[in-house]
Design an enzyme around this catalytic site. Structure first.
Site, PDB file in Angstrom:
ATOM      1  N   GLU A   3       7.460 -11.057  22.455  1.00 62.02           N
ATOM      2  CA  GLU A   3       6.376 -11.556  23.552  1.00 62.02           C
ATOM      3  C   GLU A   3       5.583 -11.895  22.677  1.00 62.02           C
ATOM      4  O   GLU A   3       4.183 -11.801  23.152  1.00 62.02           O
ATOM      5  CB  GLU A   3       6.657 -11.208  25.113  1.00 62.02           C
ATOM      6  CG  GLU A   3       8.167 -12.377  25.838  1.00 62.02           C
ATOM      7  CD  GLU A   3       8.565 -11.689  27.025  1.00 62.02           C
ATOM      8  OE1 GLU A   3       8.589  -9.929  26.513  1.00 62.02           O
ATOM      9  OE2 GLU A   3       8.482 -12.653  27.648  1.00 62.02           O
ATOM     10  N   GLU A  46      17.002 -10.730  26.491  1.00 72.09           N
ATOM     11  CA  GLU A  46      16.939 -10.478  28.772  1.00 72.09           C
ATOM     12  C   GLU A  46      17.847 -10.913  29.029  1.00 72.09           C
ATOM     13  O   GLU A  46      18.887 -10.364  29.428  1.00 72.09           O
ATOM     14  CB  GLU A  46      15.639 -10.478  28.841  1.00 72.09           C
ATOM     15  CG  GLU A  46      14.681  -9.953  27.919  1.00 72.09           C
ATOM     16  CD  GLU A  46      13.919 -10.235  27.073  1.00 72.09           C
ATOM     17  OE1 GLU A  46      14.712 -11.810  26.857  1.00 72.09           O
ATOM     18  OE2 GLU A  46      12.468 -10.652  27.008  1.00 72.09           O
ATOM     19  N   GLY A  77      10.244  -7.916  24.457  1.00 71.27           N
ATOM     20  CA  GLY A  77       8.793  -7.571  24.720  1.00 71.27           C
ATOM     21  C   GLY A  77       7.720  -8.109  23.287  1.00 71.27           C
ATOM     22  O   GLY A  77       6.785  -7.964  23.435  1.00 71.27           O
ATOM     23  N   ALA A 114      10.971  -4.267  26.034  1.00 75.77           N
ATOM     24  CA  ALA A 114      10.512  -3.528  27.507  1.00 75.77           C
ATOM     25  C   ALA A 114      11.217  -2.565  26.951  1.00 75.77           C
ATOM     26  O   ALA A 114      12.332  -2.566  25.881  1.00 75.77           O
ATOM     27  CB  ALA A 114      10.518  -4.136  28.497  1.00 75.77           C
TER      28      ALA A 114
HETATM   29  N1  COA Z   1      14.157   0.228  25.511  1.00 73.39           N
HETATM   30  C1  COA Z   1      14.629   1.349  25.415  1.00 73.39           C
HETATM   31  N2  COA Z   1      15.342   1.761  24.228  1.00 73.39           N
HETATM   32  C2  COA Z   1      15.950   0.983  23.358  1.00 73.39           C
HETATM   33  C3  COA Z   1      15.961   0.033  23.512  1.00 73.39           C
HETATM   34  C4  COA Z   1      14.441  -0.547  24.493  1.00 73.39           C
HETATM   35  N3  COA Z   1      14.270  -1.794  24.578  1.00 73.39           N
HETATM   36  N4  COA Z   1      16.396  -0.331  21.906  1.00 73.39           N
HETATM   37  C5  COA Z   1      17.134   0.487  21.695  1.00 73.39           C
HETATM   38  N5  COA Z   1      16.842   1.346  21.744  1.00 73.39           N
HETATM   39  C6  COA Z   1      17.162   2.890  21.852  1.00 73.39           C
HETATM   40  C7  COA Z   1      18.932   2.023  21.930  1.00 73.39           C
HETATM   41  O1  COA Z   1      19.471   2.799  22.789  1.00 73.39           O
HETATM   42  C8  COA Z   1      19.347   3.857  21.069  1.00 73.39           C
HETATM   43  O2  COA Z   1      18.859   4.757  21.170  1.00 73.39           O
HETATM   44  P1  COA Z   1      20.015   6.143  20.786  1.00 73.39           P
HETATM   45  O3  COA Z   1      19.335   6.704  19.744  1.00 73.39           O
HETATM   46  O4  COA Z   1      19.180   7.715  22.327  1.00 73.39           O
HETATM   47  O5  COA Z   1      20.801   6.222  21.109  1.00 73.39           O
HETATM   48  C9  COA Z   1      17.836   3.841  19.529  1.00 73.39           C
HETATM   49  O6  COA Z   1      16.602   3.059  20.533  1.00 73.39           O
HETATM   50  C10 COA Z   1      18.219   3.053  19.005  1.00 73.39           C
HETATM   51  O7  COA Z   1      19.018   1.476  19.178  1.00 73.39           O
HETATM   52  P2  COA Z   1      20.112   1.152  18.373  1.00 73.39           P
HETATM   53  O8  COA Z   1      20.409   0.328  19.145  1.00 73.39           O
HETATM   54  O9  COA Z   1      20.925   2.445  18.243  1.00 73.39           O
HETATM   55  O10 COA Z   1      19.743   1.363  17.787  1.00 73.39           O
HETATM   56  P3  COA Z   1      19.904  -0.207  16.238  1.00 73.39           P
HETATM   57  O11 COA Z   1      19.321   0.004  14.786  1.00 73.39           O
HETATM   58  O12 COA Z   1      21.629  -0.440  15.881  1.00 73.39           O
HETATM   59  O13 COA Z   1      19.377  -2.323  16.648  1.00 73.39           O
HETATM   60  C11 COA Z   1      17.868  -2.947  18.071  1.00 73.39           C
HETATM   61  C12 COA Z   1      18.687  -1.724  16.541  1.00 73.39           C
HETATM   62  C13 COA Z   1      16.153  -3.378  18.476  1.00 73.39           C
HETATM   63  C14 COA Z   1      18.524  -4.327  17.619  1.00 73.39           C
HETATM   64  C15 COA Z   1      18.596  -3.053  19.329  1.00 73.39           C
HETATM   65  O14 COA Z   1      18.481  -0.913  19.568  1.00 73.39           O
HETATM   66  C16 COA Z   1      18.587  -3.339  20.865  1.00 73.39           C
HETATM   67  O15 COA Z   1      18.735  -4.576  20.505  1.00 73.39           O
HETATM   68  N6  COA Z   1      17.744  -3.386  21.341  1.00 73.39           N
HETATM   69  C17 COA Z   1      17.956  -4.265  22.515  1.00 73.39           C
HETATM   70  C18 COA Z   1      16.431  -5.012  23.040  1.00 73.39           C
HETATM   71  C19 COA Z   1      16.643  -5.682  23.814  1.00 73.39           C
HETATM   72  O16 COA Z   1      17.335  -6.684  24.485  1.00 73.39           O
HETATM   73  N7  COA Z   1      15.326  -6.048  24.341  1.00 73.39           N
HETATM   74  C20 COA Z   1      14.243  -6.563  25.594  1.00 73.39           C
HETATM   75  C21 COA Z   1      14.363  -6.113  26.544  1.00 73.39           C
HETATM   76  S1  COA Z   1      14.206  -6.708  27.845  1.00 73.39           S
END
Ligand code: COA
Length: 259
Positions: free
Chosen positions: A111, A131, A108, A65
């Site tokens: 999911e 989450e 998501g 999400a």
């Molecule tokens: N929603 C909104 N923004 C998100 C996001 C999400 N679920 N996941 C990542 N982003 C954003 C980050 O804040 C970052 O933004 P910025 O460039 O403005 O700083 C950008 O996407 C890149 O993320 P980053 O973490 O720097 O990339 P990465 O390659 O190191 O890692 C992931 C990628 C997907 C592993 C990591 O971003 C992550 O764990 N995201 C969250 C996953 C999560 O908790 N999902 C459940 C949501 S309820």
């Protein structure tokens, strides 16, 4: 065809439809992207393809999400409604839906993959329901589809620790159905989808429906569903074609019409 900004919908000549998410760096499943997926699924429902592939970028399916849209309980209700209506519609497509997971399928994203019928993962894929690390729980079906897929205790461990699962473990626990080399992912997903799209589509739809409906009934009720569906399938054109072809030419030679 509708205009999409956050995904592409490719309807191929071989009957396969490919939905490719394309929303910024991490394919965050924002309300806007979920709305576009609903429109795409609506288009496919109105004019059914032979099979569907759902995929994302080269590095990830989706990071979950869009966390920037989170707020309090009011926003949560809208987000859960957006996820549930979208993923229920996808899951209800009367066609085989394959998730091709290149990399991260988190929250998501996991999911979304669980709402598909079958998951093909790149060896670089990573699944998770993180989450809990935000102090919340899955709201896109994870608490229900994940235990139905990998079992209750494993689902609880994933949802309660937020631990991410790599492709080899995902395969072992049934979260991924196949793992392939990263550069083979799309080829394999399309090959399977193309094979399925040339099959007995009406019978496939009945098989999918009965399996899905049977998951939320008792064994006895599920067997009654199957009994009725087995009768129903013999009213399809393809059942006549398939049986006649077997008797005349042997197994696997039938050319189906999809009806
Ligand atoms: N929603 C909104 N923004 C998100 C996001 C999400 N679920 N996941 C990542 N982003 C954003 C980050 O804040 C970052 O933004 P910025 O460039 O403005 O700083 C950008 O996407 C890149 O993320 P980053 O973490 O720097 O990339 P990465 O390659 O190191 O890692 C992931 C990628 C997907 C592993 C990591 O971003 C992550 O764990 N995201 C969250 C996953 C999560 O908790 N999902 C459940 C949501 S309820």
């Amino acid at each position: 065809m509708a205009d999409y900004e956050l995904l592409t919908l490719d309807r191929r000549d071989d009957g396969v439809a490919v939905i490719t998410l394309a929303n910024g760096k991490v394919n965050a499943l924002s309300q806007e992207l979920l709305a576009e997926i609903r429109v795409a699924v609506g288009e496919l429902t109105a004019d059914l393809p032979g099979a569907v592939v759902v995929t994302g970028g080269d590095r990830l399916l989706a990071a979950g999400a869009d966390i920037s849209q989170f707020g309090g309980p009011d926003e949560a209700a809208k987000i859960a409604e957006g996820f549930h209506s979208t993923l229920d519609a996808l899951a209800a497509l009367p066609r085989f839906v394959i998730a091709a997971v290149s990399g991260y399928a988190l929250g998501g994203g996991c999911e979304l993959a669980l709402a598909c019928d079958y998951r093909i993962a790149s060896e670089k894929a990573v699944f998770g329901q993180p989450e809990i690390l935000l102090g919340i729980i899955p709201g896109g079906g994870g608490t229900q589809r994940l235990p139905r897929t990998i079992g209750v205790s494993r689902a609880k461990e994933m949802c309660i620790t937020g631990r991410q699962v790599r492709a080899d473990e995902a395969l072992r626990i049934g979260l991924a159905d196949e793992v392939v080399a990263h550069d083979q992912l799309h080829e394999r997903a399309l090959a399977l989808a193309t094979q399925v799209a040339a099959g007995a589509l009406a019978a496939q739809a009945i098989a999918k429906r009965v399996i899905d409906e049977g998951r939320s009934t008792s064994l006895a009720d599920g067997l009654m569903l199957e009994r009725a569906a087995f009768v129903e399938v013999f009213a399809t054109e393809d059942s006549q074609i398939g049986v006649a072809s077997f008797l005349e030419h042997g197994p696997g030679k039938a050319s189906f019409t999809g009806h």
